[in-house]
Scaffold this active site. Structure first.
Site, mmCIF file in Angstrom:
data_model
loop_
_atom_site.group_PDB
_atom_site.id
_atom_site.type_symbol
_atom_site.label_atom_id
_atom_site.label_comp_id
_atom_site.label_asym_id
_atom_site.label_seq_id
_atom_site.Cartn_x
_atom_site.Cartn_y
_atom_site.Cartn_z
ATOM 1 N N GLY A 1 -10.307 1.317 13.040
ATOM 2 C CA GLY A 1 -9.689 1.559 14.358
ATOM 3 C C GLY A 1 -10.687 1.987 15.420
ATOM 4 O O GLY A 1 -10.677 1.469 16.550
ATOM 5 N N ARG B 1 -2.763 -2.146 -3.253
ATOM 6 C CA ARG B 1 -3.963 -1.354 -3.041
ATOM 7 C C ARG B 1 -3.877 -0.167 -3.991
ATOM 8 O O ARG B 1 -2.901 0.582 -3.971
ATOM 9 C CB ARG B 1 -4.008 -0.852 -1.601
ATOM 10 N N ASN C 1 0.882 -1.168 0.000
ATOM 11 C CA ASN C 1 0.000 0.000 0.000
ATOM 12 C C ASN C 1 0.921 1.219 0.000
ATOM 13 O O ASN C 1 1.447 1.615 1.044
ATOM 14 C CB ASN C 1 -0.889 -0.039 1.246
ATOM 15 N N LYS D 1 3.193 0.711 3.254
ATOM 16 C CA LYS D 1 2.767 -0.345 4.176
ATOM 17 C C LYS D 1 2.887 -1.669 3.438
ATOM 18 O O LYS D 1 2.600 -1.734 2.242
ATOM 19 C CB LYS D 1 1.324 -0.118 4.629
ATOM 20 N N ARG E 1 -10.828 15.196 8.155
ATOM 21 C CA ARG E 1 -11.686 15.628 7.035
ATOM 22 C C ARG E 1 -13.070 16.008 7.540
ATOM 23 O O ARG E 1 -13.616 15.351 8.427
ATOM 24 C CB ARG E 1 -11.825 14.509 6.004
ATOM 25 N N HIS F 1 -12.820 2.795 0.452
ATOM 26 C CA HIS F 1 -12.794 1.763 1.502
ATOM 27 C C HIS F 1 -13.502 0.491 1.034
ATOM 28 O O HIS F 1 -13.940 -0.320 1.857
ATOM 29 C CB HIS F 1 -13.531 2.213 2.785
ATOM 30 N N GLU G 1 -7.979 -5.610 5.134
ATOM 31 C CA GLU G 1 -7.922 -5.326 3.693
ATOM 32 C C GLU G 1 -6.771 -6.068 3.028
ATOM 33 O O GLU G 1 -6.894 -6.531 1.897
ATOM 34 C CB GLU G 1 -7.758 -3.817 3.487
ATOM 35 N N LEU H 1 -14.961 3.019 10.512
ATOM 36 C CA LEU H 1 -14.586 4.222 11.260
ATOM 37 C C LEU H 1 -13.119 4.120 11.661
ATOM 38 O O LEU H 1 -12.767 3.456 12.648
ATOM 39 C CB LEU H 1 -15.480 4.378 12.495
HETATM 40 P P1 ADP Z 1 -6.618 4.245 9.182
HETATM 41 O O1 ADP Z 1 -7.932 4.761 8.692
HETATM 42 O O2 ADP Z 1 -5.491 5.198 8.995
HETATM 43 O O3 ADP Z 1 -6.329 2.822 8.747
HETATM 44 P P2 ADP Z 1 -7.313 3.123 11.751
HETATM 45 O O4 ADP Z 1 -8.378 2.268 11.159
HETATM 46 O O5 ADP Z 1 -6.160 2.452 12.418
HETATM 47 O O6 ADP Z 1 -6.773 4.202 10.759
HETATM 48 O O7 ADP Z 1 -8.050 4.062 12.832
HETATM 49 C C1 ADP Z 1 -7.393 5.065 13.503
HETATM 50 C C2 ADP Z 1 -8.342 5.658 14.542
HETATM 51 O O8 ADP Z 1 -8.749 4.629 15.437
HETATM 52 C C3 ADP Z 1 -7.705 6.755 15.385
HETATM 53 O O9 ADP Z 1 -8.615 7.801 15.576
HETATM 54 C C4 ADP Z 1 -7.460 6.036 16.694
HETATM 55 O O10 ADP Z 1 -7.448 6.918 17.796
HETATM 56 C C5 ADP Z 1 -8.644 5.125 16.768
HETATM 57 N N1 ADP Z 1 -8.421 4.066 17.757
HETATM 58 C C6 ADP Z 1 -7.570 3.039 17.716
HETATM 59 N N2 ADP Z 1 -7.612 2.334 18.865
HETATM 60 C C7 ADP Z 1 -8.521 2.955 19.663
HETATM 61 C C8 ADP Z 1 -9.034 2.728 20.988
HETATM 62 N N3 ADP Z 1 -8.609 1.718 21.716
HETATM 63 N N4 ADP Z 1 -9.961 3.592 21.457
HETATM 64 C C9 ADP Z 1 -10.401 4.627 20.720
HETATM 65 N N5 ADP Z 1 -9.965 4.888 19.473
HETATM 66 C C10 ADP Z 1 -9.043 4.072 18.958
#
Ligand code: ADP
Length: 414
Positions: free
Chosen positions: A341, A99, A7, A14, A250, A189, A395, A218
């Site tokens: 996340g 990706r 990616n 990545k 965003r 996504h 993914e 999310l």
């Molecule tokens: P990306 O979209 O870059 O792949 P991720 O899917 O890893 O990102 O999501 C990142 C988001 O998830 C960040 O806002 C991070 O704070 C949140 N996050 C990850 N772990 C936790 C947690 N334990 N509690 C709350 N938010 C979390």
């Protein structure tokens, strides 16, 4: 087959190596040999790697561009220090899956990369000027460093959404703008939404055609998708990943007249405003603190800061509103799925989003919800009318599997 999954971003690369084949896909026994990332490419890059057995390693290395990053990665992979004994030579990498962010209207599924496909991805640069060029750099770097004989596959973020009907993807703009510039909603996504839909139907033992769900990805970027009969019928992101939900940095949806107003009042260019909507808005913009949901939640607990609270409330409200919109667009859903996340790891945010959806049959079980972090589980009250699930996304696994399918000429069932 050892598949290298890449990616390539503007300043990051990545990667994962996943061992999989037709039998492993069928038995769901694919094996992740390593995963990692290079951040801040262009200077002293930060490299993190994790293998099956060894501890997580983190180090820095001067890496000037994607080519140098891939070169560094390949040397590390075949070395004794890597802890990936399955890859001793470059020939132990049998295929590479990429990706690719934007496949426009051209690419409706993953494809084996040849010169024609490269030209097709180039044609979509207009639509994703930040992303497609870096994805292409990754593809060319593999040709240079591993060789043209190693098959490469492109897996598009947009492909899953190519089933969205016209009424959902067209903007109410003069129609010729769609004809001339392909201005329409594409959605992103897609690999994540498709993956969690696949996991859901596997867990429930139902057919793809019987999969009617709303998937909420999310993460830093956020999007909601309505999946009816296993196909995407609407999604919250649009022409670019800026539309829809509130995200880390965003804005998501806003009145388009605001762009001119900000440009005039703040003396900014159109590009400047767009960049602000992309990088300075969302959770970061409202809170004035950070785009990191985990930090915001800690801050709310410790200091009850008003703007932090607002950021979380606006984020959750918009997500709830979109669940309602998706329900209407698909004529009702059988389940809501949280992933990404935040979706996977933030029970309080899931609860905030779901509070107010009782009319639709959503009832969160507090204990189950709080106990579910980063694992697949149903978090609704037993027997509630509209079940809610948490399903971790993967993914890279789907990219690896698509790569195998394309290389072997198999159909794409998931
Ligand atoms: P990306 O979209 O870059 O792949 P991720 O899917 O890893 O990102 O999501 C990142 C988001 O998830 C960040 O806002 C991070 O704070 C949140 N996050 C990850 N772990 C936790 C947690 N334990 N509690 C709350 N938010 C979390």
């Amino acid at each position: 087959m050892n598949v290298l999954v890449l990616n390539a971003g503007s300043s990051s690369l990545k990667f994962q190596v996943i061992s999989t084949d037709q039998d492993r896909i069928r038995q769901d026994t694919d094996e992740r040999l390593c995963r990692g990332a290079m951040e801040r490419i262009g200077g002293e890059a930060i490299v993190t790697v994790e293998t099956k057995s060894g501890p997580r390693q983190k180090f820095t290395a001067p890496i000037k561009d994607i080519n140098a990053g891939l070169d560094y990665l390949l040397r590390w992979l075949v070395s004794d220090q890597s802890g990936v004994p399955e890859v001793r030579n470059l020939s132990d990498i049998q295929a590479v899956g990429h990706r690719v962010v934007h496949g426009g209207e051209v690419f409706q599924e993953s494809v084996l990369i040849d010169d024609k496909v490269i030209a097709g991805i180039e044609e979509c640069i207009d639509l994703a000027p930040l992303h497609n060029p870096t994805n292409l750099r990754g593809i060319r770097a593999v040709r240079d460093l591993i060789g043209r004989d190693t098959p490469q596959v492109a897996v598009f973020d947009t492909a899953f959404h190519t089933t969205i009907p016209e009424q959902a993807y067209l903007y109410a703009l003069p129609y010729h703008l769609y004809r001339r510039h392909r201005i329409r909603r594409y959605g992103f996504h897609g690999t994540s939404h498709r993956y969690v839909a696949y996991r859901y139907r596997l867990s429930r033992g139902i057919a793809r055609e019987a999969t009617n769900i709303i998937t909420m990805h999310l993460g830093n970027g956020c999007s909601a998708t309505a999946i009816r009969g296993g196909r995407s019928v609407d999604t919250s992101m649009g022409m670019t990943p800026l539309e829809g939900l509130v995200m880390g940095t965003r804005s998501g949806d806003l009145d388009p007249a605001i762009l001119t107003l900000i440009a005039t009042k703040e003396g900014m260019t159109a590009h400047g405003v767009e960049s602000m909507l992309l990088t300075q808005s969302g959770l970061l913009g409202i809170s004035g603190l950070t785009n990191d949901m985990r930090v915001l939640q800690e801050e709310l607990k410790d200091h009850d800061d008003r703007r932090v609270r607002l950021a979380i409330e606006i984020f959750s409200y918009r997500a709830r509103k979109y669940i309602g919109a998706m329900m209407a667009s698909m004529g009702g859903a059988d389940a809501i799925i949280f992933t990404g996340g935040i979706g996977e790891n933030a029970p309080d945010i899931r609860a905030r989003i779901c509070t107010g959806l009782e009319w639709a049959g959503v009832q969160i079980d507090d204990v189950r919800n709080q106990q579910t972090r980063g694992k697949l589980a149903e978090i609704g009250v037993e027997g509630s009318k509209l079940p809610v699930w948490v399903i971790p996304t993967d993914e890279e696994l789907l990219i690896a599997r698509d790569t195998v399918r394309c290389v072997l000429g198999l159909p794409h069932p998931a």
